[in-house]
Write a protein that holds these residues in place. Structure first.
Motif, PDB file in Angstrom:
ATOM      1  N   ILE A 159     -57.749  31.125  64.539  1.00 12.37           N
ATOM      2  CA  ILE A 159     -57.189  30.459  65.558  1.00 12.37           C
ATOM      3  C   ILE A 159     -58.063  29.019  66.202  1.00 12.37           C
ATOM      4  O   ILE A 159     -58.870  29.109  66.129  1.00 12.37           O
ATOM      5  CB  ILE A 159     -56.665  31.229  66.711  1.00 12.37           C
ATOM      6  CG1 ILE A 159     -58.083  32.053  67.422  1.00 12.37           C
ATOM      7  CG2 ILE A 159     -55.849  32.727  66.037  1.00 12.37           C
ATOM      8  CD1 ILE A 159     -57.703  32.695  68.729  1.00 12.37           C
ATOM      9  N   HIS A 160     -56.996  28.176  66.688  1.00  7.43           N
ATOM     10  CA  HIS A 160     -57.712  26.975  67.119  1.00  7.43           C
ATOM     11  C   HIS A 160     -57.744  27.087  68.880  1.00  7.43           C
ATOM     12  O   HIS A 160     -56.749  27.141  69.562  1.00  7.43           O
ATOM     13  CB  HIS A 160     -56.678  25.816  66.833  1.00  7.43           C
ATOM     14  CG  HIS A 160     -57.554  24.502  67.170  1.00  7.43           C
ATOM     15  ND1 HIS A 160     -57.261  23.863  68.303  1.00  7.43           N
ATOM     16  CD2 HIS A 160     -58.447  23.930  66.312  1.00  7.43           C
ATOM     17  CE1 HIS A 160     -58.068  22.700  68.012  1.00  7.43           C
ATOM     18  NE2 HIS A 160     -58.614  22.522  67.007  1.00  7.43           N
ATOM     19  N   LEU A 161     -58.992  27.159  69.329  1.00  8.42           N
ATOM     20  CA  LEU A 161     -59.404  27.407  70.667  1.00  8.42           C
ATOM     21  C   LEU A 161     -60.244  26.457  71.032  1.00  8.42           C
ATOM     22  O   LEU A 161     -61.550  26.161  70.428  1.00  8.42           O
ATOM     23  CB  LEU A 161     -59.769  28.557  71.173  1.00  8.42           C
ATOM     24  CG  LEU A 161     -58.522  29.763  71.246  1.00  8.42           C
ATOM     25  CD1 LEU A 161     -59.227  31.188  71.314  1.00  8.42           C
ATOM     26  CD2 LEU A 161     -57.380  29.527  72.377  1.00  8.42           C
ATOM     27  N   ASP A 162     -60.297  25.532  72.142  1.00  7.12           N
ATOM     28  CA  ASP A 162     -61.229  24.916  72.786  1.00  7.12           C
ATOM     29  C   ASP A 162     -61.826  23.553  71.819  1.00  7.12           C
ATOM     30  O   ASP A 162     -62.811  23.436  71.607  1.00  7.12           O
ATOM     31  CB  ASP A 162     -62.401  25.429  73.381  1.00  7.12           C
ATOM     32  CG  ASP A 162     -61.814  26.495  74.375  1.00  7.12           C
ATOM     33  OD1 ASP A 162     -61.021  26.173  75.143  1.00  7.12           O
ATOM     34  OD2 ASP A 162     -62.528  27.766  74.383  1.00  7.12           O
ATOM     35  N   GLY A 163     -60.830  23.329  71.147  1.00  4.95           N
ATOM     36  CA  GLY A 163     -61.146  22.120  69.981  1.00  4.95           C
ATOM     37  C   GLY A 163     -61.802  22.501  68.849  1.00  4.95           C
ATOM     38  O   GLY A 163     -61.967  21.845  68.056  1.00  4.95           O
ATOM     39  N   LEU A 212     -48.384  24.575  63.081  1.00  7.12           N
ATOM     40  CA  LEU A 212     -49.364  25.695  63.149  1.00  7.12           C
ATOM     41  C   LEU A 212     -48.971  26.392  64.415  1.00  7.12           C
ATOM     42  O   LEU A 212     -49.504  27.209  64.619  1.00  7.12           O
ATOM     43  CB  LEU A 212     -50.890  25.325  62.834  1.00  7.12           C
ATOM     44  CG  LEU A 212     -51.278  24.851  61.568  1.00  7.12           C
ATOM     45  CD1 LEU A 212     -52.570  24.441  61.608  1.00  7.12           C
ATOM     46  CD2 LEU A 212     -50.765  26.062  60.586  1.00  7.12           C
ATOM     47  N   THR A 213     -48.031  26.076  65.229  1.00  5.45           N
ATOM     48  CA  THR A 213     -47.611  26.826  66.291  1.00  5.45           C
ATOM     49  C   THR A 213     -46.255  27.165  66.256  1.00  5.45           C
ATOM     50  O   THR A 213     -45.504  27.667  67.255  1.00  5.45           O
ATOM     51  CB  THR A 213     -48.108  25.988  67.631  1.00  5.45           C
ATOM     52  OG1 THR A 213     -47.013  24.647  67.546  1.00  5.45           O
ATOM     53  CG2 THR A 213     -49.207  25.685  67.867  1.00  5.45           C
ATOM     54  N   ALA A 214     -45.641  26.795  64.995  1.00  5.01           N
ATOM     55  CA  ALA A 214     -44.051  27.292  64.730  1.00  5.01           C
ATOM     56  C   ALA A 214     -44.052  28.391  64.250  1.00  5.01           C
ATOM     57  O   ALA A 214     -44.719  29.184  63.470  1.00  5.01           O
ATOM     58  CB  ALA A 214     -43.444  26.190  63.738  1.00  5.01           C
ATOM     59  N   PRO A 215     -42.838  29.271  64.692  1.00  6.31           N
ATOM     60  CA  PRO A 215     -42.393  30.298  63.826  1.00  6.31           C
ATOM     61  C   PRO A 215     -42.095  30.314  62.419  1.00  6.31           C
ATOM     62  O   PRO A 215     -41.703  29.323  62.007  1.00  6.31           O
ATOM     63  CB  PRO A 215     -41.166  30.976  64.686  1.00  6.31           C
ATOM     64  CG  PRO A 215     -40.547  29.674  64.998  1.00  6.31           C
ATOM     65  CD  PRO A 215     -41.616  28.596  65.472  1.00  6.31           C
ATOM     66  N   VAL A 245     -50.312  34.569  69.059  1.00  7.46           N
ATOM     67  CA  VAL A 245     -51.073  33.563  69.519  1.00  7.46           C
ATOM     68  C   VAL A 245     -50.074  32.144  69.687  1.00  7.46           C
ATOM     69  O   VAL A 245     -50.183  31.358  70.417  1.00  7.46           O
ATOM     70  CB  VAL A 245     -52.217  33.216  69.048  1.00  7.46           C
ATOM     71  CG1 VAL A 245     -53.253  34.588  69.363  1.00  7.46           C
ATOM     72  CG2 VAL A 245     -52.485  33.021  67.752  1.00  7.46           C
ATOM     73  N   ARG A 246     -49.466  32.149  68.454  1.00  6.73           N
ATOM     74  CA  ARG A 246     -48.691  30.888  68.280  1.00  6.73           C
ATOM     75  C   ARG A 246     -47.228  30.726  69.369  1.00  6.73           C
ATOM     76  O   ARG A 246     -46.904  29.739  69.886  1.00  6.73           O
ATOM     77  CB  ARG A 246     -47.752  31.124  66.853  1.00  6.73           C
ATOM     78  CG  ARG A 246     -48.802  30.442  65.660  1.00  6.73           C
ATOM     79  CD  ARG A 246     -48.022  30.371  64.569  1.00  6.73           C
ATOM     80  NE  ARG A 246     -48.734  29.866  63.449  1.00  6.73           N
ATOM     81  CZ  ARG A 246     -48.335  29.438  61.959  1.00  6.73           C
ATOM     82  NH1 ARG A 246     -47.339  28.960  62.016  1.00  6.73           N
ATOM     83  NH2 ARG A 246     -49.408  28.983  61.237  1.00  6.73           N
ATOM     84  N   ALA A 247     -47.081  32.243  69.648  1.00  4.52           N
ATOM     85  CA  ALA A 247     -45.973  32.047  70.839  1.00  4.52           C
ATOM     86  C   ALA A 247     -46.555  31.363  72.048  1.00  4.52           C
ATOM     87  O   ALA A 247     -45.612  31.107  72.803  1.00  4.52           O
ATOM     88  CB  ALA A 247     -45.586  33.563  71.004  1.00  4.52           C
ATOM     89  N   LEU A 248     -47.830  31.525  72.346  1.00  5.45           N
ATOM     90  CA  LEU A 248     -48.486  30.940  73.456  1.00  5.45           C
ATOM     91  C   LEU A 248     -48.947  29.520  73.149  1.00  5.45           C
ATOM     92  O   LEU A 248     -49.647  28.700  73.923  1.00  5.45           O
ATOM     93  CB  LEU A 248     -49.450  31.956  73.966  1.00  5.45           C
ATOM     94  CG  LEU A 248     -49.310  33.341  74.090  1.00  5.45           C
ATOM     95  CD1 LEU A 248     -50.687  34.067  74.944  1.00  5.45           C
ATOM     96  CD2 LEU A 248     -48.116  33.424  75.010  1.00  5.45           C
TER      97      LEU A 248
END
Length: 226
Positions: free
Chosen positions: A131-135, A10-13, A92-95
């Motif tokens: 998106i997944h932020l702060d758990g 889920l963070t991959a291109p 956001v995945r790029a980060l």
């Protein structure tokens, strides 16, 4: 759920969330000065960049596989929910921020009489980002830019990275209504998206079936009673 519990995929291109492309990297660099800064702060900055610097236009939109890639939208700086949600998810995945694409059927106030005729009513097949932020997972809709919202008597949808950004408030007091959730996807599910568009909005597609009808402008079609 912590970041370590989220699949690395889920963070991959991907084919459509192609953030390794020069176009997406340049888009990010124009917005983010420090990629190692607070993740939520950077995600919010990218949300507003996609919302307000990528023109929202439903007419003449490219729905080919190439046309729905984040890199194409970053270059064209135009598109509608399917394009803009993919760009945000890729950026956001790029980060290193996990993301998914979410699809549903919604009743939408931001529509002209001409568009409603093409769509076949006021129920739209709609795309947004999760998106997944702060758990935790939060939903974001960086779609309708501020100027267009003003033309249609809507408030622009804000995002703070902590709560879902979903229900566009309208001047009449009503908000966007979600009628059906089609689920979340790791990449843009092209065949599903196109099948949904053909089924729900056959008159909205062009003759080739790989784009939307041209000859209109959602901004120019806005009226005081929209």
């Amino acid at each position: 759920m912590t970041i370590t519990d989220v699949p690395s995929s889920l963070t991959a291109p991907t084919e459509f969330l192609d953030y390794e492309s020069d176009a997406v990297q340049t888009f990010i660099d124009d917005v983010i000065t420090d990629r190692s800064a607070d993740r939520r702060e950077n995600a919010v900055k990218l949300y507003y960049a996609v919302r307000d610097t990528v023109h929202y236009e439903v007419y003449g939109a490219d729905l080919s596989r190439e046309g729905l890639k984040a890199s194409r939208t970053a270059t064209a700086k135009s598109g509608f929910c399917l394009h803009k949600s993919a760009l945000f998810a890729a950026a956001v995945r790029a980060l290193g921020i996990p993301s998914k694409l979410v699809y549903g059927d919604v009743r939408n106030h931001l529509a002209s009489p001409r568009l409603i005729e093409h769509i076949g009513g006021d129920v739209f097949f709609h795309g947004l980002t999760q998106i997944h932020l702060d758990g935790r997972w939060v939903k974001a809709t960086p779609v309708f830019n501020k100027v267009l919202c003003k033309l249609y008597g809507m408030q622009a949808l804000e995002f703070d990275g902590r709560t879902d950004s979903l229900y566009h408030p309208h001047g009449s007091g009503a908000a966007m209504e979600f009628l059906k959730d089609h689920g979340a996807f790791d990449d843009l599910p092209y065949e599903f998206v196109m099948a949904s568009m053909r089924t729900a909005h056959p008159r909205f597609l062009d003759g080739a079936g790989t784009g939307t009808v041209s000859g209109g402008s959602l901004a120019l079609e806005a009226t005081p009673n929209s």
